[in-house]
Scaffold this active site. Structure first.
Site, PDB file in Angstrom:
ATOM      1  N   HIS A  10       0.799  -1.229   0.000  1.00  0.00           N
ATOM      2  CA  HIS A  10       0.000   0.000   0.000  1.00  0.00           C
ATOM      3  C   HIS A  10       0.831   1.279   0.000  1.00  0.00           C
ATOM      4  O   HIS A  10       0.295   2.362  -0.217  1.00  0.00           O
ATOM      5  CB  HIS A  10      -1.044  -0.043   1.115  1.00  0.00           C
ATOM      6  CG  HIS A  10      -2.020  -1.150   0.867  1.00  0.00           C
ATOM      7  ND1 HIS A  10      -2.728  -1.240  -0.320  1.00  0.00           N
ATOM      8  CD2 HIS A  10      -2.346  -2.246   1.586  1.00  0.00           C
ATOM      9  CE1 HIS A  10      -3.465  -2.336  -0.301  1.00  0.00           C
ATOM     10  NE2 HIS A  10      -3.249  -2.963   0.839  1.00  0.00           N
ATOM     11  N   ARG A  49      -1.331  -3.463  -9.938  1.00  0.00           N
ATOM     12  CA  ARG A  49      -2.068  -2.311  -9.406  1.00  0.00           C
ATOM     13  C   ARG A  49      -1.272  -1.542  -8.348  1.00  0.00           C
ATOM     14  O   ARG A  49      -1.542  -0.395  -8.075  1.00  0.00           O
ATOM     15  CB  ARG A  49      -3.420  -2.742  -8.845  1.00  0.00           C
ATOM     16  CG  ARG A  49      -3.314  -3.578  -7.603  1.00  0.00           C
ATOM     17  CD  ARG A  49      -4.683  -3.880  -7.028  1.00  0.00           C
ATOM     18  NE  ARG A  49      -5.437  -4.795  -7.850  1.00  0.00           N
ATOM     19  CZ  ARG A  49      -6.466  -5.514  -7.401  1.00  0.00           C
ATOM     20  NH1 ARG A  49      -6.870  -5.368  -6.150  1.00  0.00           N
ATOM     21  NH2 ARG A  49      -7.097  -6.358  -8.171  1.00  0.00           N
ATOM     22  N   THR A 101      -6.728 -10.057  -1.551  1.00  0.00           N
ATOM     23  CA  THR A 101      -6.789 -11.520  -1.637  1.00  0.00           C
ATOM     24  C   THR A 101      -7.859 -12.031  -0.676  1.00  0.00           C
ATOM     25  O   THR A 101      -7.671 -12.018   0.540  1.00  0.00           O
ATOM     26  CB  THR A 101      -5.405 -12.126  -1.305  1.00  0.00           C
ATOM     27  OG1 THR A 101      -4.417 -11.362  -1.987  1.00  0.00           O
ATOM     28  CG2 THR A 101      -5.319 -13.570  -1.728  1.00  0.00           C
ATOM     29  N   GLU A 151       0.602 -20.056   5.309  1.00  0.00           N
ATOM     30  CA  GLU A 151       0.162 -18.780   5.877  1.00  0.00           C
ATOM     31  C   GLU A 151      -1.343 -18.859   6.008  1.00  0.00           C
ATOM     32  O   GLU A 151      -2.059 -18.998   5.001  1.00  0.00           O
ATOM     33  CB  GLU A 151       0.572 -17.590   5.006  1.00  0.00           C
ATOM     34  CG  GLU A 151       0.081 -16.277   5.632  1.00  0.00           C
ATOM     35  CD  GLU A 151       0.704 -15.031   5.023  1.00  0.00           C
ATOM     36  OE1 GLU A 151       1.851 -15.087   4.537  1.00  0.00           O
ATOM     37  OE2 GLU A 151       0.014 -13.995   5.049  1.00  0.00           O
TER      38      GLU A 151
HETATM   39  N1  PXP Z   1      -0.569 -12.083   3.615  1.00  0.00           N
HETATM   40  C1  PXP Z   1      -1.055 -12.320   2.378  1.00  0.00           C
HETATM   41  C2  PXP Z   1      -0.752 -13.643   1.762  1.00  0.00           C
HETATM   42  C3  PXP Z   1      -1.786 -11.341   1.683  1.00  0.00           C
HETATM   43  O1  PXP Z   1      -2.247 -11.601   0.434  1.00  0.00           O
HETATM   44  C4  PXP Z   1      -2.011 -10.092   2.291  1.00  0.00           C
HETATM   45  C5  PXP Z   1      -2.813  -9.044   1.571  1.00  0.00           C
HETATM   46  O2  PXP Z   1      -2.182  -8.665   0.412  1.00  0.00           O
HETATM   47  C6  PXP Z   1      -1.461  -9.870   3.564  1.00  0.00           C
HETATM   48  C7  PXP Z   1      -0.778 -10.885   4.200  1.00  0.00           C
HETATM   49  C8  PXP Z   1      -1.593  -8.548   4.254  1.00  0.00           C
HETATM   50  O3  PXP Z   1      -2.911  -8.245   4.546  1.00  0.00           O
HETATM   51  P1  PXP Z   1      -3.278  -6.847   5.174  1.00  0.00           P
HETATM   52  O4  PXP Z   1      -2.880  -5.795   4.196  1.00  0.00           O
HETATM   53  O5  PXP Z   1      -4.750  -6.947   5.395  1.00  0.00           O
HETATM   54  O6  PXP Z   1      -2.491  -6.732   6.462  1.00  0.00           O
END
Ligand code: PXP
Length: 248
Positions: A10, A49, A101, A151
């Site tokens: 982000h 993106r 995701t 994960e």
């Molecule tokens: N782990 C995985 C495999 C993800 O796809 C994401 C989201 O892109 C994250 C962790 C992190 O998620 P968040 O941004 O909600 O902390």
């Protein structure tokens, strides 16, 4: 200790919103390291993106901590990963129309693709993690497929946690993660967690025996807007590990 992987997607989202050169994920990664990040995570999506190919190369060349590269198991992404040789690859499902995701991998339907992807990545000396729902069948299948780690998708846990009004309800929600991590540990799979974790729920991972790593992005980047990235990372690291924050 639970390792904190800081997901920088982000930072790139903010940059891409205006097509500028800033903010730069590499600059962010260095600050995240100063705040105590144990690894840096980024997701190269098919539609590019947020993170771009050149970000991944620059991160790999610059950071001191391991890189966890998230990709879909497509042949072009696998080629890229094998060329890059990050410490770890986390294989994730990917739909273009989704905002993020939204669920774990369908291991049954994608078994042939995942089997060959895992073999290729492991053959290149890369640790392979599979993004799965926190259930026992997913753990067993991940082990059969030859993954090194799972994960666990914590999206549903986090949503339900936000609505749970009693400690009893919260404890019963975390039990799913406890059981999933115990099953992974039994099969010699590292247990990682990610998605939706924030400053109101991440401390619950402290009661999950065998939790080895949390990958957190959106909440850390959002908090960084107000307190700075280094502080946002060190606050999260404390929530994951300082006994003062253990829920019980
Ligand atoms: N782990 C995985 C495999 C993800 O796809 C994401 C989201 O892109 C994250 C962790 C992190 O998620 P968040 O941004 O909600 O902390």
């Amino acid at each position: 200790m639970i390792r904190l992987g800081v997901n920088l997607d982000h930072i790139a989202t903010l940059r891409q919103a205006r097509g500028e050169r800033y903010p730069d994920p590499v600059q962010a990664a260095l600050l995240a390291e100063l705040g105590g990040a144990d690894n840096i995570t980024c997701h190269l999506r098919e539609d590019r993106r947020h993170i771009q190919d050149r970000d991944v190369l620059a991160l790999k060349d610059t950071i001191q901590v391991p890189l966890n590269f998230e990709i879909a198991a497509t042949s072009s992404m696998l080629d890229l990963a094998i060329k890059l040789k990050p410490h770890a690859v986390t294989l994730v499902p990917e739909k273009r129309e989704e905002r993020t995701t939204e669920g774990g991998l369908d291991l049954v339907r994608n078994k042939p693709t995942l089997t060959s992807a895992i073999a290729r990545l492991k053959g290149a000396g890369i640790l392979v993690s599979l993004f799965v729902e926190p259930d026992l069948q997913a753990v067993v299948l991940s082990h059969e497929l030859g993954a090194d780690a799972v994960e666990f998708h914590t999206g549903s846990f986090c949503h339900k946690m936000a609505e749970a009004i009693s400690t009893r309800a919260q404890k019963s929600l975390v039990e799913f993660l406890v059981d999933a991590a115990a099953a992974a540990h039994k099969l010699d799979l590292q247990a990682h967690f990610g998605h939706g974790l924030n400053y109101s729920n991440a401390h619950w991972l402290q009661v999950v025996n065998h939790a080895e790593e949390a990958n957190i992005g959106h909440a850390i980047v959002a908090r960084a807007v107000f307190v700075g990235l280094k502080e946002a990372v060190s606050d999260m690291k404390r929530l994951l590990n300082d006994p003062a924050h253990r829920p019980y």
